[in-house]
Design a protein around this motif. Structure first.
Motif, PDB file in Angstrom:
ATOM      1  N   HIS A  69     -54.924  17.955  10.281  1.00 36.82           N
ATOM      2  CA  HIS A  69     -55.484  17.090   9.233  1.00 36.82           C
ATOM      3  C   HIS A  69     -54.873  17.488   7.896  1.00 36.82           C
ATOM      4  O   HIS A  69     -55.229  18.517   7.325  1.00 36.82           O
ATOM      5  CB  HIS A  69     -57.022  17.234   9.189  1.00 36.82           C
ATOM      6  CG  HIS A  69     -57.685  16.349   8.159  1.00 36.82           C
ATOM      7  ND1 HIS A  69     -58.687  15.452   8.496  1.00 36.82           N
ATOM      8  CD2 HIS A  69     -57.504  16.216   6.826  1.00 36.82           C
ATOM      9  CE1 HIS A  69     -59.084  14.816   7.397  1.00 36.82           C
ATOM     10  NE2 HIS A  69     -58.383  15.270   6.372  1.00 36.82           N
TER      11      HIS A  69
ATOM     12  N   HIS B 123     -52.498  15.516   4.303  1.00 34.41           N
ATOM     13  CA  HIS B 123     -52.083  14.273   3.652  1.00 34.41           C
ATOM     14  C   HIS B 123     -50.666  14.489   3.128  1.00 34.41           C
ATOM     15  O   HIS B 123     -50.456  15.042   2.054  1.00 34.41           O
ATOM     16  CB  HIS B 123     -53.065  13.913   2.530  1.00 34.41           C
ATOM     17  CG  HIS B 123     -54.472  13.793   3.041  1.00 34.41           C
ATOM     18  ND1 HIS B 123     -54.929  12.655   3.659  1.00 34.41           N
ATOM     19  CD2 HIS B 123     -55.482  14.682   3.108  1.00 34.41           C
ATOM     20  CE1 HIS B 123     -56.185  12.840   4.050  1.00 34.41           C
ATOM     21  NE2 HIS B 123     -56.547  14.067   3.734  1.00 34.41           N
TER      22      HIS B 123
ATOM     23  N   HIS C  67     -64.094  17.985   9.032  1.00 31.75           N
ATOM     24  CA  HIS C  67     -64.878  18.720   8.032  1.00 31.75           C
ATOM     25  C   HIS C  67     -66.175  19.282   8.628  1.00 31.75           C
ATOM     26  O   HIS C  67     -66.339  20.485   8.676  1.00 31.75           O
ATOM     27  CB  HIS C  67     -65.153  17.905   6.769  1.00 31.75           C
ATOM     28  CG  HIS C  67     -63.952  17.155   6.267  1.00 31.75           C
ATOM     29  ND1 HIS C  67     -62.708  17.728   6.222  1.00 31.75           N
ATOM     30  CD2 HIS C  67     -63.790  15.869   5.819  1.00 31.75           C
ATOM     31  CE1 HIS C  67     -61.833  16.851   5.738  1.00 31.75           C
ATOM     32  NE2 HIS C  67     -62.459  15.715   5.502  1.00 31.75           N
TER      33      HIS C  67
ATOM     34  N   ASP D 299     -56.070  20.074   5.296  1.00 27.10           N
ATOM     35  CA  ASP D 299     -56.420  19.082   4.274  1.00 27.10           C
ATOM     36  C   ASP D 299     -55.534  19.187   3.025  1.00 27.10           C
ATOM     37  O   ASP D 299     -55.880  18.658   1.976  1.00 27.10           O
ATOM     38  CB  ASP D 299     -57.897  19.136   3.872  1.00 27.10           C
ATOM     39  CG  ASP D 299     -58.433  17.742   3.558  1.00 27.10           C
ATOM     40  OD1 ASP D 299     -57.675  16.755   3.691  1.00 27.10           O
ATOM     41  OD2 ASP D 299     -59.608  17.625   3.175  1.00 27.10           O
TER      42      ASP D 299
ATOM     43  N   HIS E  79     -57.900   9.479  -0.440  1.00 27.72           N
ATOM     44  CA  HIS E  79     -59.275   9.039  -0.327  1.00 27.72           C
ATOM     45  C   HIS E  79     -59.679   7.982  -1.322  1.00 27.72           C
ATOM     46  O   HIS E  79     -59.099   7.843  -2.370  1.00 27.72           O
ATOM     47  CB  HIS E  79     -60.231  10.205  -0.513  1.00 27.72           C
ATOM     48  CG  HIS E  79     -60.409  10.998   0.714  1.00 27.72           C
ATOM     49  ND1 HIS E  79     -61.551  11.657   0.999  1.00 27.72           N
ATOM     50  CD2 HIS E  79     -59.582  11.220   1.735  1.00 27.72           C
ATOM     51  CE1 HIS E  79     -61.403  12.285   2.133  1.00 27.72           C
ATOM     52  NE2 HIS E  79     -60.221  12.046   2.593  1.00 27.72           N
TER      53      HIS E  79
ATOM     54  N   HIS F 168     -61.072  14.397   0.511  1.00 29.21           N
ATOM     55  CA  HIS F 168     -60.308  14.785   1.690  1.00 29.21           C
ATOM     56  C   HIS F 168     -60.556  13.827   2.827  1.00 29.21           C
ATOM     57  O   HIS F 168     -60.231  14.082   3.924  1.00 29.21           O
ATOM     58  CB  HIS F 168     -60.649  16.204   2.108  1.00 29.21           C
ATOM     59  CG  HIS F 168     -62.094  16.570   1.930  1.00 29.21           C
ATOM     60  ND1 HIS F 168     -63.052  16.155   2.791  1.00 29.21           N
ATOM     61  CD2 HIS F 168     -62.709  17.291   0.960  1.00 29.21           C
ATOM     62  CE1 HIS F 168     -64.231  16.650   2.358  1.00 29.21           C
ATOM     63  NE2 HIS F 168     -64.050  17.329   1.273  1.00 29.21           N
TER      64      HIS F 168
HETATM   65 ZN   LIG Z   1     -58.403  14.802   4.289  1.00 31.05          ZN
END
Ligand SMILES: [Zn+2]
Ligand SMILES: [Zn+2]
Length: 653
Positions: free
Chosen positions: A97, A99, A427, A493, A645, A653
């Motif tokens: 996970h 970005h 998360h 993240d 986001h 996140h």
């Molecule tokens: Zn994220």
């Protein structure tokens, strides 16, 4: 064969291996390897957690894992031999996970790295970034991120635009604070944004002003967005640079496979282009971000759209050479449980202060956070995804968000018994104790960012007060989930936090930061040292599994990657220090010295620098980043295309 076991079978297995070497000496019938890495501690992460000495690679795959003596039989005249010198070799990290384009973007702007800076130091850092980009035109914005406004203010007061106007440049400048609530800009930026004394404050934001009403330079919340709207959107060429910068950071950190957790058309375009150009140095997996409005009102349509995008992105079955896959959709269930946002969906309300600031008294208010889907709409969406052959990755930070996902999975499992549907909750920062065992029972993976289990400005203080002692006491429950049978997966993240895999894994093992690591909040102040709470931690083996074989399963790649076994793709890394034996406090100060993807060395340093093919080394030297050492964090400029986001706070996140 010839593999040592870590447990009680060590002696027997070693003797067996030795016997086989004696019996099978010579090269007969064994094809020579392309590469042999030998003389190391090979941590295979296979089902029996065997430890070996050598790995042989042929055709991009692992041909053999075992003893040095047996590996010798695979060395022919054309075989490249890499001496490990006793170092630890393991499967490449899989980051489940992050970005990527936002991360690459953060590397390309000016990173203030949360440092506590005086006004003079702030000006010096910004001037250094300006001086480092002499080719920029007078109209090119300088964006700086991760400014610790609170520190500057407490050291010698809030700066104003005059500080930035004194820099040697004509360029517009926007400095965004690490907590994301403030933007400091110069006069040129205000002029380009058309903001002056006559401009009213926007809803949900404020321009700090002097006595005459003229903005002083600091823009808070929505006012910051209004100013930064003047920054031109990224071009396709910019996005390509961001993709390249991200890949450079990934291979330096030993990440050989990643999942982008909020992918769109831009990710597809960038990573397909980089693959065509032969520049892909990590396996790319895209989780297609669903538009909440469509996904709520027309779930079948939302899934059909995502499926069409996925079909264009997905390159089919994985091969040793890295490619692009798209088999997951991304859903945001709730907001964030961090104060002051308090938007993660809880089962009982956030607490509020009904006393005074001097004598606070915390009592439940009426805010339960926000759920972005009703249980019924999520169930319809999840069933449509499962029927389309797409897995689902769900952001849920609050216990009600998590429970709503688990309920939807239960309904999906009941409606489609036996279906190979692989949901993951990202998360899972707060989970009701009663729900711990449901992760295993429903086969839901918990994709956690271990570094959040350190004491930090975002986790203690207001957040602790708003969650209340009981709930805070079980925050970041990866150890509890694992004890209840859950498969725990790691996702960094990035760039929500500094990109530092070993720090994250260290926090997974100790639930505390590292005062000697500048990426850790513990390096800022003693109040951030020590464990976040008394919830259980993970073993070293468990954090490595979370970043390798468990992450592979989330991506449906557990037969190709995630462990070192004959037949799997040759994705592996060599570490500076042995992760299994260094002292706890040193876990977060390790480094990756060599990164191999599909049998190709894509990064190497120090003793391994010479193992990188020249054309590959040239690729890295062409990537220039402004940020030092790949350090970035909390750095996604608001309302920038490709920013991960929609929910408008720092932990987006
Ligand atoms: Zn994220
Ligand atoms: Zn998220």
């Amino acid at each position: 064969m010839g593999l040592r076991k870590t447990g009680g079978a060590l002696l027997a297995a070693t003797l067996l291996g030795a016997g086989i070497v004696v019996g099978c000496g010579g090269n007969d019938g064994v094809e020579p390897a392309d590469v042999v890495l030998r003389g190391g501690k090979v941590v295979t992460m296979d089902g029996e957690r065997r430890i070996a000495q050598a790995v042989a690679v042929r055709g991009g795959r692992i041909a053999f894992v075992g003893s040095d003596a047996e590996a010798a039989r695979r060395i022919g005249s054309g075989t490249k031999v890499i001496e490990l010198g006793g170092r630890m070799l393991m499967p490449g990290f899989i980051d489940a996970h992050l970005h990527a384009l936002a991360g690459g973007r953060a590397l390309l702007v000016c990173d203030l790295a949360y440092a506590p800076l005086t006004r003079t130091q702030l000006a010096q850092r910004l001037q250094a970034c300006l001086d480092a980009t002499p080719e920029a035109t007078p109209d090119t914005w300088l964006e700086a991120v991760n400014w610790d406004r609170q520190s500057t203010a407490s050291l010698d007061g809030d700066p104003t635009r005059a500080l930035l106007d004194g820099l040697v440049t004509k360029r517009p400048i926007a400095v965004t604070s690490a907590d994301f609530h403030s933007v400091l800009a110069n006069s040129r930026a205000f002029a380009l944004a058309g903001i002056d004394a006559a401009t009213p404050d926007p809803a949900g934001g404020k321009f700090l002003r002097d006595g005459s009403g003229k903005p002083t330079g600091i823009c808070e919340d929505a006012a910051g967005f209004q100013l930064k709207a003047a920054i031109p959107p990224d071009s396709e060429a910019d996005q390509l640079k961001q993709g390249r910068a991200a890949l450079a950071a990934l291979r330096e950190q030993g990440i050989t496979t990643f999942m982008d957790a909020a992918a769109d058309e831009a990710h597809l375009r960038v990573f397909k282009a980089l693959r065509t150009a032969g520049e892909l140095t990590a396996r790319v997996n895209l989780a297609i971000n669903l538009d909440p409005a469509t996904a709520n009102s027309a779930p079948a349509q939302a899934i059909a759209q995502a499926k069409a995008l996925a079909a264009r992105a997905d390159a089919g079955d994985a091969a040793p050479a890295p490619g692009v896959a798209a088999r997951v959709v991304k859903v945001f269930m709730d907001g964030v449980v961090n104060a002051p946002a308090d938007t993660g969906a809880l089962l009982t309300p956030y607490l509020q202060n009904i006393g005074t600031e001097a004598a606070p008294q915390w009592a439940p208010g009426d805010n339960l956070g926000q759920l972005y889907y009703t249980p019924a709409s999520l169930q319809a969406l999840m069933l449509a995804a499962a029927d389309a052959g797409l897995d689902m990755h769900l952001h849920a930070t609050g216990e009600r968000g998590v429970r709503t996902v688990l309920d939807a999975v239960a309904a999906t499992r009941q409606a489609r018994p036996g279906a190979d549907f692989r949901p993951a909750i990202a998360h899972a920062e707060t989970v009701a104790v009663a729900d711990y065992a449901r992760f295993a029972a429903l086969d839901v993976m918990a994709t956690m960012s271990f570094q959040w289990a350190q004491r930090a400005p975002y986790s203690i203080g207001e957040t602790e007060s708003h969650l209340g002692a009981e709930r805070f006491g079980r925050m970041e429950p990866f150890g509890s989930l694992q004890r209840a049978g859950a498969r725990v997966v790691h996702g960094s993240d990035w760039p929500i936090d500094p990109f530092d895999t070993f720090l994250a894994l260290k926090v997974g093992v100790t639930r505390a930061g590292d005062p000697a690591n500048p990426h850790s909040a513990a390096s800022f102040a003693p109040v951030f040292e020590g464990p976040i709470n008394a919830d259980p931690a993970l073993s070293r083996d468990a954090v490595l599994a979370a970043a390798t074989i468990h992450a592979a399963r989330q991506l449906r790649l557990e037969r190709q990657i995630g462990s070192l076994e004959a037949g799997k793709f040759a994705d592996l890394i060599v570490l500076e220090r042995d992760f299994l034996t260094v002292p706890d406090e040193a876990l977060g100060r390790n480094r990756v010295l060599l990164t191999m993807v599909g049998g190709q060395v894509v990064a190497g340093r120090e003793a391994f620098a010479g193992t990188v093919p020249p054309q590959r080394a040239a690729l890295s030297s062409g990537v220039r980043v402004l940020s030092p050492r790949g350090s970035t964090g909390h750095a996604i400029p608001a309302q920038v295309p490709g920013a991960p986001h929609g929910h408008g706070d720092r932990h987006r996140h």
